[in-house]
Design an enzyme around this catalytic site. Structure first.
Site, PDB file in Angstrom:
ATOM      1  CG  HIS A 159       2.147 -14.773  64.388  1.00 31.03           C
ATOM      2  ND1 HIS A 159       2.236 -14.566  65.807  1.00 31.03           N
ATOM      3  CD2 HIS A 159       2.749 -16.254  64.300  1.00 31.03           C
ATOM      4  CE1 HIS A 159       2.633 -15.754  66.491  1.00 31.03           C
ATOM      5  NE2 HIS A 159       2.833 -16.692  65.504  1.00 31.03           N
ATOM      6  CB  SER A 280     -20.927   2.502  49.480  1.00 28.84           C
ATOM      7  OG  SER A 280     -20.556   4.265  49.496  1.00 28.84           O
ATOM      8  CE  LYS A 286     -16.607   0.690  50.111  1.00 25.44           C
ATOM      9  NZ  LYS A 286     -15.413   0.381  50.792  1.00 25.44           N
ATOM     10  CD  GLU A 293     -18.026  -4.410  57.689  1.00 24.84           C
ATOM     11  OE1 GLU A 293     -17.054  -3.386  57.435  1.00 24.84           O
ATOM     12  OE2 GLU A 293     -19.302  -4.228  56.854  1.00 24.84           O
TER      13      GLU A 293
END
Ligand code: ARG
Length: 463
Positions: A159, A280, A286, A293
């Site tokens: 969970h 980025s 970044k 993704e």
């Protein structure tokens, strides 16, 4: 109006509308079947020779011309003409252009319906092998990484809440297992599809004495599809193949999701090499996990293909309908997507490190050893349900008293909870101690992963 290369121009009058040509063509995407189409044509021609429907010299003319066409396509010299509709007609038209009437004999007893069904099965058999190789490469990358972390412990989450300690290796090997099922599923798919529809013609077979077993054997099929009507319309293997791809996508998406989370500043469990991160355009600091993704996102594209394939098949009238032409769009898209995702996943896995010091520094929080403490009490004779309650209360007390870990509890406090607790309790507490004490088969401890790594190294070794 387009000057048509259609084989039925004696039946249909006039020219085909340009719109029709563009809408019905599949050449733009089925030309990748050319090798298989030629292989199936060669087998068919040889069989026509064997049963006396063409002569030996006609056969050698046909074969020679087919090999030339194959070479022209392979070297980019072939001119694809979309008025030919598809790869089958494009090759046949080129054959007839080369050798005239002898070429016109090739389509004896054959239809594009059994041709395309044959080509797809042949293509898929090879594609499955390519995918299996990539799966194996990814598994090897996981095993190699797992071999580095057989002792280091991390929290396992259920969970997405801290649950129990596991060695990092066991976490990594969980993906090797998932991929092994994917590999096997593809193998099953390949075995099931490996029968020949060739010779079933358009739907009913032929009045000519074709030898279907000969073409099947030549093409490496295990047998033949026994019912010609079924052979023309069966695309179960396409749906099954896309499903197998979808499940690979599921597994890769779960890995991607884990590692996106693990690479956040909050978790900081892993570091993916710079080569596999992106920056980025605005925020200079970044390091983004874009590859992961995109792996996660591509699952959507494969699910879309699966849904499309199943919907195409639903309630189609028996036998061949042109709807089936669209199978290729979704099958090819799934295969290409999964090939690329497996490749890039293997690269990421091979170039990722676990931040073991950082992970170890956080192991004391979350009471990862609570279940092991309950099992300690069980070994002392306390029924598990009671032990669960005792440890639950101890965790609650720790939280009230701002104690982060169970080993902060004094022996007197333990004894107050259960007089069966001795000072040996402390050697059972702490994440690393717990992991070492796992004893069940398949558990997430160092002892078990050592065996599993040896097993997988042997299974996946280069032949
Ligand atoms: N391009 C077609 C396909 O991929 C080939 C079969 C067409 N058959 C026909 N009778 N129109 O399904």
């Amino acid at each position: 109006m387009a000057k048509s290369k259609r084989s039925w121009e004696k039946r249909l009058g006039g020219e085909t509308d340009e719109l029709t040509v563009d809408f019905v063509e599949s050449l733009s995407y089925d030309k990748r079947l050319y090798k298989y189409d030629i292989a199936a044509s060669v087998a068919h021609a040889r069989m026509l020779g064997e049963v006396g429907l063409i002569t030996k010299s006609e056969l050698s003319e046909i074969q020679k011309a087919l090999f030339e066409i194959s070479d022209e396509i392979a070297t980019g010299r072939f001119r694809f003409d979309k008025t030919c509709e598809d790869i089958h007609m494009a090759i046949e038209a080129a054959l007839i252009k080369k050798i005239g009437d002898v070429g016109a004999k090739l389509h004896t007893g054959r239809s594009r319906n059994d041709q395309v069904a044959t080509d797809m099965r042949l293509w898929m058999r090879d594609e499955i092998e390519l995918l299996q190789t990539r799966i194996t490469l990814l598994q090897r990358a996981f095993v190699k990484l797992a071999a580095k972390y057989t002792e280091a412990v991390m929290p396992a989450y259920t969970h997405l809440q801290r649950a129990q300690p596991v060695v990092i290796s066991s976490y990594l090997l969980s993906f090797v297992e998932q991929l092994a099922r994917d590999w096997q599923r593809l193998k099953n798919c390949s075995e099931l599809l490996n029968i020949s529809p060739l010779g079933c013609g358009a739907v009913a077979g032929s009045t000519l004495a074709l030898d279907r077993k000969s073409t099947a054997k030549q093409l490496g099929f295990e047998g033949i599809v026994w019912n010609s009507i079924d052979a023309a319309g069966d695309r179960d293997f396409c749906a099954e193949f896309i499903f197998d791809c979808a499940l690979i996508a599921v597994h890769l998406s779960r890995l991607a999701e884990d590692w996106i989370i693990y690479s956040t500043g909050e978790f900081n469990f892993i570091r993916i090499d710079d080569k596999y991160c992106t920056g980025s355009s605005m925020m200079p600091q970044k390091r983004n996990p874009d590859i992961l993704e995109l792996i996660r996102a591509k699952t959507g594209s494969v699910y879309g293909a699966l849904m499309a394939m199943l919907t195409i098949l639903k309630a189609q009238p028996s036998t061949y309908n042109r709807d089936l032409q669209e199978d290729k769009i979704h099958v090819f898209r799934s295969a290409d997507t999964i090939e690329a995702a497996l490749d890039v996943a293997a690269a990421v896995v091979a170039n990722t490190k676990f931040n073991t010091d950082h992970i170890a520094s956080g192991l004391d929080s979350g009471f990862l050893d609570a279940t092991a403490l309950a099992e300690y009490l069980v070994k002392k004779g306390v029924p598990f349900r009671k032990a669960h309650g005792i440890v639950g209360s101890l965790v609650a007390t720790c939280e009230q008293q701002d104690k982060v870990k169970l080993s902060d509890i004094s022996l007197d406090e333990f004894k107050a909870a259960s007089e069966l607790v001795d000072d040996d309790v402390y050697s059972c507490l702490g994440a690393a101690n717990v992991a070492k004490r796992y004893t069940t088969l398949g558990a997430a401890g160092p002892e078990q992963v050592a065996k599993q790594i040896a097993y997988w190294k042997d299974q996946l070794k280069e032949q």
